[in-house]
Design an enzyme around this catalytic site. Structure first.
Site, mmCIF file in Angstrom:
data_model
loop_
_atom_site.group_PDB
_atom_site.id
_atom_site.type_symbol
_atom_site.label_atom_id
_atom_site.label_comp_id
_atom_site.label_asym_id
_atom_site.label_seq_id
_atom_site.Cartn_x
_atom_site.Cartn_y
_atom_site.Cartn_z
ATOM 1 N N ARG A 1 13.187 -7.992 5.367
ATOM 2 C CA ARG A 1 14.504 -8.581 5.560
ATOM 3 C C ARG A 1 15.431 -7.520 6.138
ATOM 4 O O ARG A 1 15.328 -6.338 5.780
ATOM 5 C CB ARG A 1 15.118 -9.071 4.233
ATOM 6 C CG ARG A 1 14.297 -10.051 3.458
ATOM 7 C CD ARG A 1 14.004 -11.328 4.201
ATOM 8 N NE ARG A 1 15.178 -12.110 4.538
ATOM 9 C CZ ARG A 1 15.146 -13.192 5.316
ATOM 10 N NH1 ARG A 1 14.004 -13.594 5.849
ATOM 11 N NH2 ARG A 1 16.247 -13.864 5.574
ATOM 12 N N ILE A 2 16.323 -7.973 7.002
ATOM 13 C CA ILE A 2 17.320 -7.051 7.545
ATOM 14 C C ILE A 2 18.527 -7.080 6.618
ATOM 15 O O ILE A 2 19.029 -8.164 6.282
ATOM 16 C CB ILE A 2 17.708 -7.467 8.984
ATOM 17 C CG1 ILE A 2 16.483 -7.334 9.895
ATOM 18 C CG2 ILE A 2 18.868 -6.626 9.496
ATOM 19 C CD1 ILE A 2 16.671 -7.918 11.276
ATOM 20 N N SER B 1 0.840 -1.215 0.000
ATOM 21 C CA SER B 1 0.000 0.000 0.000
ATOM 22 C C SER B 1 0.874 1.264 0.000
ATOM 23 O O SER B 1 0.507 2.266 -0.615
ATOM 24 C CB SER B 1 -0.981 0.004 1.176
ATOM 25 O OG SER B 1 -0.314 0.120 2.407
ATOM 26 N N HIS C 1 8.409 3.129 9.089
ATOM 27 C CA HIS C 1 8.144 2.260 10.238
ATOM 28 C C HIS C 1 6.843 2.730 10.897
ATOM 29 O O HIS C 1 6.639 3.940 11.053
ATOM 30 C CB HIS C 1 9.318 2.355 11.226
ATOM 31 C CG HIS C 1 9.159 1.455 12.404
ATOM 32 N ND1 HIS C 1 9.447 0.104 12.351
ATOM 33 C CD2 HIS C 1 8.705 1.697 13.663
ATOM 34 C CE1 HIS C 1 9.193 -0.435 13.533
ATOM 35 N NE2 HIS C 1 8.745 0.506 14.346
ATOM 36 N N ALA D 1 -1.920 7.486 7.482
ATOM 37 C CA ALA D 1 -0.905 8.531 7.697
ATOM 38 C C ALA D 1 0.373 8.216 6.921
ATOM 39 O O ALA D 1 1.028 9.117 6.377
ATOM 40 C CB ALA D 1 -0.609 8.657 9.188
#
Ligand code: GRF
Length: 203
Positions: A94-95, A16, A112, A176
């Site tokens: 994924r990091i 999204s 985030h 937001a």
């Protein structure tokens, strides 16, 4: 040549935020263009959005690589082949390895679903509800090797209402996000915020 900043979006799921970035970049005066979408998940719904919008896309399944570094190297190759200058993580699960982050430092941003530095990591809306805070939100930040810890580019607050659940919060916060992420990408693409000396510097 449009002169707009060639931008890639890394996704793992719904997409999204990707849709919001693509919509913003449809405006001719928007300073970034979305030239590539990379997903590590073949079934990611966001890939359907990318294809529907005619954006080049690549699936790079992390399971095909023996290490985080090898996976990131493949992403890096795809980004360089598409002559990408900026990278937006949007629900990319994924990091990254430190070398990848170092290579893209200042040109790699993430969204985030909390007001960082509160509530890093996963199950963020549950963390918010468990804590009892009355305000949550979202943050766009530069990516650094430490998870969800990079210098903040932009934030938006979202109220937590009495009786909120994970479902209601995870519906309200993305509204937001979809406004914030295009604004933040615009700031970075226009050079109005830069990562310098480990800090976000606004010019
Ligand atoms: C968003 O809530 C974002 O903040 C987090 O992952 C979610 C991705 O949603 N990093 P979508 O795939 O953009 O719909």
């Amino acid at each position: 040549m449009s002169g707009r900043v060639r931008t890639a979006v890394l996704i793992s799921g719904r997409g999204s935020n990707l849709a919001a970035l693509i919509a913003a970049a449809r405006e001719p005066e928007y300073p970034a263009e979305i030239v590539l979408v990379v997903s590590n998940v073949e079934a990611a719904a966001g890939l359907v959005i990318a294809r529907g919008a005619g954006v080049s896309n690549a699936v790079i399944p992390h399971g095909n690589y023996s290490s985080r570094e090898a996976f990131d190297d493949e992403i890096d190759r795809a980004l360089r082949a598409a002559k990408v200058a900026l990278v937006c993580e949007a629900g990319f699960m994924r990091i990254h390895s430190h070398p990848f982050v170092r290579k893209w430092e200042g040109r790699l941003i993430n969204i985030h679903p909390s007001l960082l530095p509160s509530f890093r990591g996963i199950r963020v809306h549950q963390q918010v509800l468990d804590s009892g805070v009355r305000v949550s939100g979202c943050t766009v930040h530069f990516v650094v090797p430490e998870l969800d810890s990079g210098p903040i580019i932009a934030q938006a607050a979202v109220p937590v209402h009495p009786g909120d659940s994970k479902a209601t919060l995870s519906a309200r916060v993305p509204e937001a996000e979809h406004v914030l992420y295009p604004k933040a990408l615009r700031m970075v693409a226009e050079g109005r915020v830069k990562l310098e000396g480990g800090k976000a510097v606004f010019v």
